[in-house]
Design a protein around this motif. Structure first.
Motif, PDB file in Angstrom:
ATOM      1  N   LYS A  65       4.164   1.673  16.274  1.00 51.39           N
ATOM      2  CA  LYS A  65       2.764   1.260  16.224  1.00 51.39           C
ATOM      3  C   LYS A  65       2.561   0.234  15.109  1.00 51.39           C
ATOM      4  CE  LYS A  65      -1.703   3.294  17.049  1.00 51.39           C
ATOM      5  NZ  LYS A  65      -2.466   4.538  17.247  1.00 51.39           N
ATOM      6  N   PRO A  66       1.732  -0.795  15.329  1.00 52.04           N
ATOM      7  CA  PRO A  66       1.494  -1.762  14.257  1.00 52.04           C
ATOM      8  C   PRO A  66       0.814  -1.103  13.070  1.00 52.04           C
ATOM      9  CG  PRO A  66      -0.053  -2.109  16.055  1.00 52.04           C
ATOM     10  CD  PRO A  66       0.949  -1.105  16.545  1.00 52.04           C
ATOM     11  N   GLN A  67       1.129  -1.569  11.877  1.00 47.82           N
ATOM     12  CA  GLN A  67       0.608  -0.934  10.672  1.00 47.82           C
ATOM     13  C   GLN A  67      -0.912  -0.925  10.644  1.00 47.82           C
ATOM     14  OE1 GLN A  67       2.321  -1.204   6.464  1.00 47.82           O
ATOM     15  NE2 GLN A  67       0.648  -2.667   6.365  1.00 47.82           N
ATOM     16  N   GLU A  68      -1.554  -1.965  11.181  1.00 49.60           N
ATOM     17  CA  GLU A  68      -3.012  -2.026  11.138  1.00 49.60           C
ATOM     18  C   GLU A  68      -3.673  -0.998  12.054  1.00 49.60           C
ATOM     19  OE1 GLU A  68      -1.492  -5.652  13.517  1.00 49.60           O
ATOM     20  OE2 GLU A  68      -0.952  -4.516  11.718  1.00 49.60           O
ATOM     21  N   LEU A  69      -2.876  -0.275  12.851  1.00 49.58           N
ATOM     22  CA  LEU A  69      -3.388   0.821  13.671  1.00 49.58           C
ATOM     23  C   LEU A  69      -2.795   2.162  13.250  1.00 49.58           C
ATOM     24  CD1 LEU A  69      -3.057  -0.786  17.239  1.00 49.58           C
ATOM     25  CD2 LEU A  69      -4.899  -1.057  15.583  1.00 49.58           C
ATOM     26  N   LEU A  70      -2.139   2.196  12.095  1.00 53.21           N
ATOM     27  CA  LEU A  70      -1.285   3.330  11.718  1.00 53.21           C
ATOM     28  C   LEU A  70      -1.900   4.133  10.576  1.00 53.21           C
ATOM     29  CD1 LEU A  70       1.649   4.340  12.514  1.00 53.21           C
ATOM     30  CD2 LEU A  70       2.447   3.051  10.534  1.00 53.21           C
ATOM     31  N   ASP A  71      -1.634   5.438  10.579  1.00 54.16           N
ATOM     32  CA  ASP A  71      -2.172   6.335   9.553  1.00 54.16           C
ATOM     33  C   ASP A  71      -1.321   6.347   8.286  1.00 54.16           C
ATOM     34  OD1 ASP A  71      -4.120   8.124   8.682  1.00 54.16           O
ATOM     35  OD2 ASP A  71      -2.899   9.859   9.191  1.00 54.16           O
ATOM     36  N   PHE A  72      -0.271   5.532   8.232  1.00 50.94           N
ATOM     37  CA  PHE A  72       0.503   5.348   7.004  1.00 50.94           C
ATOM     38  C   PHE A  72       0.957   3.895   6.970  1.00 50.94           C
ATOM     39  CE2 PHE A  72       2.932   7.434  10.315  1.00 50.94           C
ATOM     40  CZ  PHE A  72       4.127   6.761  10.412  1.00 50.94           C
ATOM     41  N   CYS A  73       1.816   3.525   6.036  1.00 50.71           N
ATOM     42  CA  CYS A  73       2.167   2.120   5.832  1.00 50.71           C
ATOM     43  C   CYS A  73       3.669   1.909   5.927  1.00 50.71           C
ATOM     44  CB  CYS A  73       1.682   1.637   4.459  1.00 50.71           C
ATOM     45  SG  CYS A  73      -0.104   1.659   4.249  1.00 50.71           S
ATOM     46  N   TYR A  74       4.052   0.738   6.412  1.00 50.74           N
ATOM     47  CA  TYR A  74       5.456   0.352   6.478  1.00 50.74           C
ATOM     48  C   TYR A  74       5.862  -0.363   5.187  1.00 50.74           C
ATOM     49  CZ  TYR A  74       5.153   1.213  11.554  1.00 50.74           C
ATOM     50  OH  TYR A  74       4.977   1.772  12.788  1.00 50.74           O
ATOM     51  N   PHE A  75       5.765   0.331   4.061  1.00 46.64           N
ATOM     52  CA  PHE A  75       6.254  -0.262   2.825  1.00 46.64           C
ATOM     53  C   PHE A  75       7.742  -0.552   2.998  1.00 46.64           C
ATOM     54  CE2 PHE A  75       2.776   2.562   1.155  1.00 46.64           C
ATOM     55  CZ  PHE A  75       1.888   1.530   0.886  1.00 46.64           C
ATOM     56  N   GLY A  76       8.191  -1.728   2.567  1.00 39.92           N
ATOM     57  CA  GLY A  76       9.519  -2.182   2.939  1.00 39.92           C
ATOM     58  C   GLY A  76      10.566  -2.022   1.869  1.00 39.92           C
ATOM     59  N   GLY A  77      11.737  -2.667   2.124  1.00 41.17           N
ATOM     60  CA  GLY A  77      12.814  -2.722   1.158  1.00 41.17           C
ATOM     61  C   GLY A  77      13.908  -1.701   1.390  1.00 41.17           C
ATOM     62  N   ILE A  78      14.930  -1.776   0.517  1.00 46.87           N
ATOM     63  CA  ILE A  78      15.953  -0.722   0.447  1.00 46.87           C
ATOM     64  C   ILE A  78      15.368   0.332  -0.487  1.00 46.87           C
ATOM     65  CG2 ILE A  78      18.375  -0.193  -0.009  1.00 46.87           C
ATOM     66  CD1 ILE A  78      19.031  -3.123   0.234  1.00 46.87           C
ATOM     67  N   TYR A  79      14.558   1.207   0.079  1.00 49.88           N
ATOM     68  CA  TYR A  79      13.651   2.023  -0.725  1.00 49.88           C
ATOM     69  C   TYR A  79      14.188   3.420  -1.021  1.00 49.88           C
ATOM     70  CZ  TYR A  79      12.166   4.670   3.392  1.00 49.88           C
ATOM     71  OH  TYR A  79      12.136   5.501   4.483  1.00 49.88           O
ATOM     72  N   ARG A  80      15.373   3.737  -0.512  1.00 49.22           N
ATOM     73  CA  ARG A  80      16.030   4.995  -0.874  1.00 49.22           C
ATOM     74  C   ARG A  80      17.396   4.691  -1.483  1.00 49.22           C
ATOM     75  NH1 ARG A  80      14.528   8.944   4.343  1.00 49.22           N
ATOM     76  NH2 ARG A  80      12.321   9.197   3.826  1.00 49.22           N
ATOM     77  N   ASN A  81      18.093   5.727  -1.928  1.00 48.04           N
ATOM     78  CA  ASN A  81      19.345   5.558  -2.657  1.00 48.04           C
ATOM     79  C   ASN A  81      20.464   5.005  -1.778  1.00 48.04           C
ATOM     80  OD1 ASN A  81      18.423   6.623  -5.166  1.00 48.04           O
ATOM     81  ND2 ASN A  81      18.583   8.696  -4.334  1.00 48.04           N
ATOM     82  N   VAL A  82      21.408   4.346  -2.437  1.00 45.85           N
ATOM     83  CA  VAL A  82      22.616   3.854  -1.779  1.00 45.85           C
ATOM     84  C   VAL A  82      23.815   4.399  -2.541  1.00 45.85           C
ATOM     85  CG1 VAL A  82      23.909   1.849  -0.988  1.00 45.85           C
ATOM     86  CG2 VAL A  82      21.406   1.746  -1.102  1.00 45.85           C
ATOM     87  N   SER A  83      24.806   4.897  -1.809  1.00 49.67           N
ATOM     88  CA  SER A  83      26.008   5.481  -2.424  1.00 49.67           C
ATOM     89  C   SER A  83      27.265   4.816  -1.895  1.00 49.67           C
ATOM     90  CB  SER A  83      26.088   6.993  -2.130  1.00 49.67           C
ATOM     91  OG  SER A  83      24.976   7.675  -2.646  1.00 49.67           O
ATOM     92  N   TRP A  84      28.242   4.693  -2.773  1.00 51.78           N
ATOM     93  CA  TRP A  84      29.593   4.267  -2.422  1.00 51.78           C
ATOM     94  C   TRP A  84      30.420   5.543  -2.275  1.00 51.78           C
ATOM     95  CZ3 TRP A  84      32.499  -0.587  -2.733  1.00 51.78           C
ATOM     96  CH2 TRP A  84      33.875  -0.432  -2.844  1.00 51.78           C
ATOM     97  N   ILE A  85      30.976   5.797  -1.080  1.00 51.68           N
ATOM     98  CA  ILE A  85      31.742   7.009  -0.804  1.00 51.68           C
ATOM     99  C   ILE A  85      33.163   6.596  -0.452  1.00 51.68           C
ATOM    100  CG2 ILE A  85      31.917   9.100   0.590  1.00 51.68           C
ATOM    101  CD1 ILE A  85      28.904   8.764   1.172  1.00 51.68           C
ATOM    102  N   GLN A  86      34.102   7.085  -1.234  1.00 51.72           N
ATOM    103  CA  GLN A  86      35.496   6.661  -1.139  1.00 51.72           C
ATOM    104  C   GLN A  86      36.364   7.870  -0.801  1.00 51.72           C
ATOM    105  OE1 GLN A  86      36.642   3.528  -4.011  1.00 51.72           O
ATOM    106  NE2 GLN A  86      38.109   5.040  -4.726  1.00 51.72           N
ATOM    107  N   THR A  87      37.144   7.779   0.268  1.00 51.35           N
ATOM    108  CA  THR A  87      38.019   8.886   0.660  1.00 51.35           C
ATOM    109  C   THR A  87      39.407   8.338   0.991  1.00 51.35           C
ATOM    110  OG1 THR A  87      37.596   8.775   3.040  1.00 51.35           O
ATOM    111  CG2 THR A  87      36.025  10.027   1.711  1.00 51.35           C
ATOM    112  N   SER A  88      40.333   9.251   1.262  1.00 48.21           N
ATOM    113  CA  SER A  88      41.634   8.850   1.793  1.00 48.21           C
ATOM    114  C   SER A  88      41.462   8.512   3.273  1.00 48.21           C
ATOM    115  CB  SER A  88      42.649   9.975   1.606  1.00 48.21           C
ATOM    116  OG  SER A  88      42.388  11.016   2.525  1.00 48.21           O
TER     117      SER A  88
END
Length: 830
Positions: free
Chosen positions: A138-161
């Motif tokens: 749904k477009p934000q102007e019709l929405l009950d919340f907002c599409y705040f953007g960006g890389i807005y949560r954590n990012v992890s480097w995961i290294q395994t064999s």
């Protein structure tokens, strides 16, 4: 092989950011010298406190990061992005590795074959523009919340064999990840199972074993078993464990005992991979006659909770772990025992805290009042359901899945596919749907406001407590901001209890608590104030304000936790004893009796009557004081809570004097601030000489900081520093740097004068960061060239969306019209 054990790095620090489109920025040698230096989580911009009504940026943005991989040979590397808003593209050294649609679930980026010796470059393009091609749609102007953007949560480097346990959200394999299940439990015995999936990306066959160990909360081993495991080169495989043991420590909301499940891949050469995950030993069964059956017993309490949106003032959705955890603690301390994740999967940090706190969770797939039968929309909704469940199926706190699209008109075939997808991923937990919607008869839990004679299924109200005048103006007596003061906040409490508030069939607290066991409970709309796309004002009906300051209603709910049920004594005076205060004094308390004193003399004592269902009304002492009398220049109201003949708790409210001092409060909810990007909330209160907050004080406050950190918004024209106090309080946000140490904050009046409030200082200790960080050491920190205003929506967005909606042909109204959009039980949809 021990050098190849699983390793995690914090990949949040050391990014460069450009707001807007930048063709060619994916190239390895692109010149990003003039881009802004940022650490993740990041939300594109600093916003005004009220960013409802489309005030946030929507459009393209770019992130770039230079990094040098740790020098460990024969490793596999995955970057896990917990949340990137919208449509995103991921490039490593100029090569496109992945494209993703959606904003609320993890993205796994296997970069193993794309890494170079020495410095590498990762580029991410993300676009939070409206799109009907993926949920919510749904477009934000019709929405009950907002599409705040960006890389807005954590990012992890995961290294395994090259031989490793797969992740449930890495969908290159069928049925990946691990899935712990409590099949049947009671106080005497637990019967559990675990599915395990492993992968061998090496050049030789691998033969070894999987060891499973379960440790109880006291770090005692309660079970251990192993199975032979063989993996062909470039192949994968699965194992299933099943076991029983006696006298388990069970997970409940009151005693959230978490066990540690340890899985190890090993052979004669050593350990290839090892993971540990917290799990709870518990079973949930929903029954129309007995309600919630927890661990084989009927759970006697109503599920009484709230809905939660994830946004925060000024920073959008980029809260970081600290603020998410703080939200869970505050909601639990209010006496709530269930949270509905509206209207999308929440950050893992929030859910981690729910597991630890015993806070039950209803988790919902992204969606709100929108369906697109054309294009890839339905396929992507089903994918979101799968990914949501695979991410969180091991969590003790998640009790119910909501795989349907909230308040949406969809075909019966979709409801069937959504339920099948959920059951394929998790056969144990029940799924919920609105009563009367297409296909909802197959769902074991009914969302409704009332019981229905011929429907024996359990019922839960997903949203209660909000009753606006109409769905365009959205005025309501429940909706009051913290800044509106005590009378408005007292009105909110009264409306939760008054039958007059049952507009549009919305329930009141007496109705919720008095119903039969078939009615499980309800989730308040909402736990905290939040931003909205379709209205110029935020939603102000929360028991916490946008900054998570407690409104009077928060203390009212907190005081519903009775001393007789083993809870600590609590008491709160809902009166500021200020010139604008009512002379009737309202008190919340969870004891047996409440007394009120004026200047040390008791003027009344009342018994607290616990109503049917266990709730209590506030105690009101009429005409407790007369403001116009000045016989006492220093006057105090004191309330005491009594159990039997003993006063077990008391609280004072002195009459506020003139504004003379400032006081800095770090509102950390018992959490320890950590280096590495924690966002810490502080409030500067204006007080009289005795330290009593002056509720009518509205001075402008300025904050300065010494130490490794920054005050957010210092260079932005969004009134984050200085801040004008409201109801005697001014909020600030501080982000920790990369080093532990002491942060020293100083608050001063922004407009000094002879009688301006005196300055205040507070020192806060910041501990070392949670995980080692991986970033380029030459990353600039001394310059931060953020823009000085928030941009308007990009030209052409509205017209582009108009054409998209014409293709979709569904739900195009700018605001929801009640006569056209109703749920099956007649309740107007928000």
């Amino acid at each position: 092989m021990n050098e190849n054990l699983r390793t995690h790095y914090d990949f949040n620090p050391g990014w460069r950011f450009f707001l807007g489109d930048c063709p060619g920025a994916e190239q390895r040698d692109w010149d990003d010298e003039d881009w802004t230096d940022v650490d993740l989580p990041h939300g594109l911009e600093m916003l005004p406190e009220n960013s409802s009504g489309g005030r946030n940026y929507q459009g393209m943005a770019w992130y770039r990061k230079r990094f040098t991989p740790p020098p460990i040979p024969n490793t596999r590397v995955v970057l896990r992005f917990e949340g990137v808003m919208g449509h995103s593209l991921f490039y490593v050294n100029g090569k496109l590795l992945q494209e993703h649609w959606g904003g609320y679930l993890p993205i796994h980026l296997d970069v193993t074959d794309s890494l170079l010796d020495g410095e590498n470059v990762l580029a991410v393009a993300c676009d939070n523009s409206n799109s009907p091609d993926y949920p919510p749609g749904k477009p934000q102007e019709l929405l009950d919340f907002c599409y705040f953007g960006g890389i807005y949560r954590n990012v992890s480097w995961i290294q395994t064999s090259s031989v490793f346990f797969s992740d449930g959200n890495d969908d290159r394999w069928e049925n990946p990840g691990y899935f712990f299940r409590s099949l049947q439990v009671n106080e005497n015995k637990a019967h559990c199972a675990c599915h395990v999936h492993g992968v061998n990306l090496g050049t030789q066959d691998w033969k070894g074993r999987v060891e499973l160990t379960l440790w109880n909360p006291n770090n005692e081993k309660v079970h251990s078993s192993q199975q032979v495991f063989c993996l062909e080169q470039d192949g994968d495989g699965s194992l299933n464990f099943e076991w029983e043991w006696e006298n388990p420590e069970l997970w409940t909301p009151e005693t959230p005992a978490l066990h540690c499940l340890e899985l190890t891949l090993m052979n004669s050469e050593g350990i290839s991979d090892s993971i540990s995950v917290p799990v709870g030993i518990r079973t949930f069964v929903l029954d129309g006659e007995n309600g919630l059956i927890l661990n084989g017993k009927s759970y006697q309490k109503k599920l009484f909770g709230a809905n939660r949106h994830q946004d925060y003032p000024h920073i959008g959705n980029a809260l970081g772990s600290f603020l998410h955890e703080r939200d869970a603690i505050k909601l639990r301390n209010a006496g709530l025992n269930i949270i509905r994740a509206a209207h999308y999967p929440q950050d893992p940090s929030f859910l981690d805290a729910c597991d630890r706190l015993g806070l039950l969770v209803i988790e919902a797939t992204p969606g709100w009042q929108f369906f697109n039968k054309k294009g890839p929309f339905v396929e992507r909704v089903l994918k979101d359901i799968q990914q949501m469940i695979r991410r969180d199926r091991n969590r003790a706190s998640v009790v119910i899945w909501e795989p349907i699209l909230n308040e949406t008109e969809y075909p019966r075939s979709f409801a069937k596919k959504a339920l099948e997808t959920a059951r394929n991923e998790d056969p144990d937990r029940p799924c919920a749907a609105d009563r009367g919607t297409p296909g909802s008869s197959a769902y074991p839990l009914v969302y409704a406001h009332s019981l229905k004679a011929r429907d024996s299924r359990p019922v839960f109200t997903r949203e209660w407590g909000d009753a606006p005048d109409d769905w365009y103006n959205q005025n309501g007596r429940h909706r009051h901001s913290y800044a509106q003061g005590e009378r408005a906040q007292m009105t909110q409490v009264e409306r939760f209890l008054s039958p007059e508030s049952a507009v549009h069939e919305f329930l009141t607290m007496p109705e919720i608590t008095s119903r039969s066991s078939q009615y499980l409970g309800a989730a308040l709309w909402a736990g905290m104030d939040c931003q909205r796309g379709y209205h110029p004002d935020p939603f102000y009906g929360g028991v916490l304000d946008m900054h998570r300051r407690e409104k009077y209603s928060y203390h009212f709910f907190s005081c519903q936790q009775a001393v007789s049920d083993g809870h600590a004594p609590q008491i709160f005076i809902a009166n500021e004893y200020a010139p604008s205060s009512p002379e009737d004094v309202m008190v919340f308390c969870n004891c047996e009796q409440v007394s009120l004193e004026l200047n040390g003399k008791e003027i009344g004592r009342q018994k607290i009557e616990r109503q049917s269902g266990g709730y209590t009304h506030p105690v009101v002492f009429p005409n407790a004081f007369e403001w116009t009398r000045f016989d006492k220049p220093v006057s105090t109201i004191r309330a005491r809570g009594w159990v039997g003949k003993k006063a077990v708790v008391s609280i004072e409210q002195p009459r506020p004097g003139r504004a003379e001092l400032l006081r800095i409060i770090g509102d950390f909810a018992s959490l320890t601030p950590c280096a590495g990007g924690d966002i810490l909330p502080f409030f500067v209160e204006i007080t009289d000489v005795r330290g009593v907050r002056v509720p009518h004080a509205e001075d402008w406050i300025h904050l300065t900081l010494e130490g490794d950190g920054e005050i957010l918004g210092n260079e932005e024209k969004v009134f984050m520093n200085p801040v004008r106090a409201a109801f005697g309080s001014a909020p600030f946000l501080v982000k920790t740097g990369r080093n532990s140490g002491i942060l020293t904050l100083t608050a001063t009046s922004h407009f000094p004068g002879t009688f301006a409030p005196s300055a205040a200082t507070l020192s806060v200790e910041v501990s070392s960061c949670r995980a080692p960080a991986l970033y380029s050491q030459n990353f600039r920190r001394e310059v931060n060239r953020q823009r000085n205003s928030f941009p308007k929506r990009m030209e052409g967005d509205s017209e582009q969306w108009k054409h998209s909606l014409e293709d979709v042909g569904l739900q195009q109204e700018a605001f929801i019209r009640p006569e056209q959009h109703q749920s099956a039980d007649g309740v107007r949809l928000k």
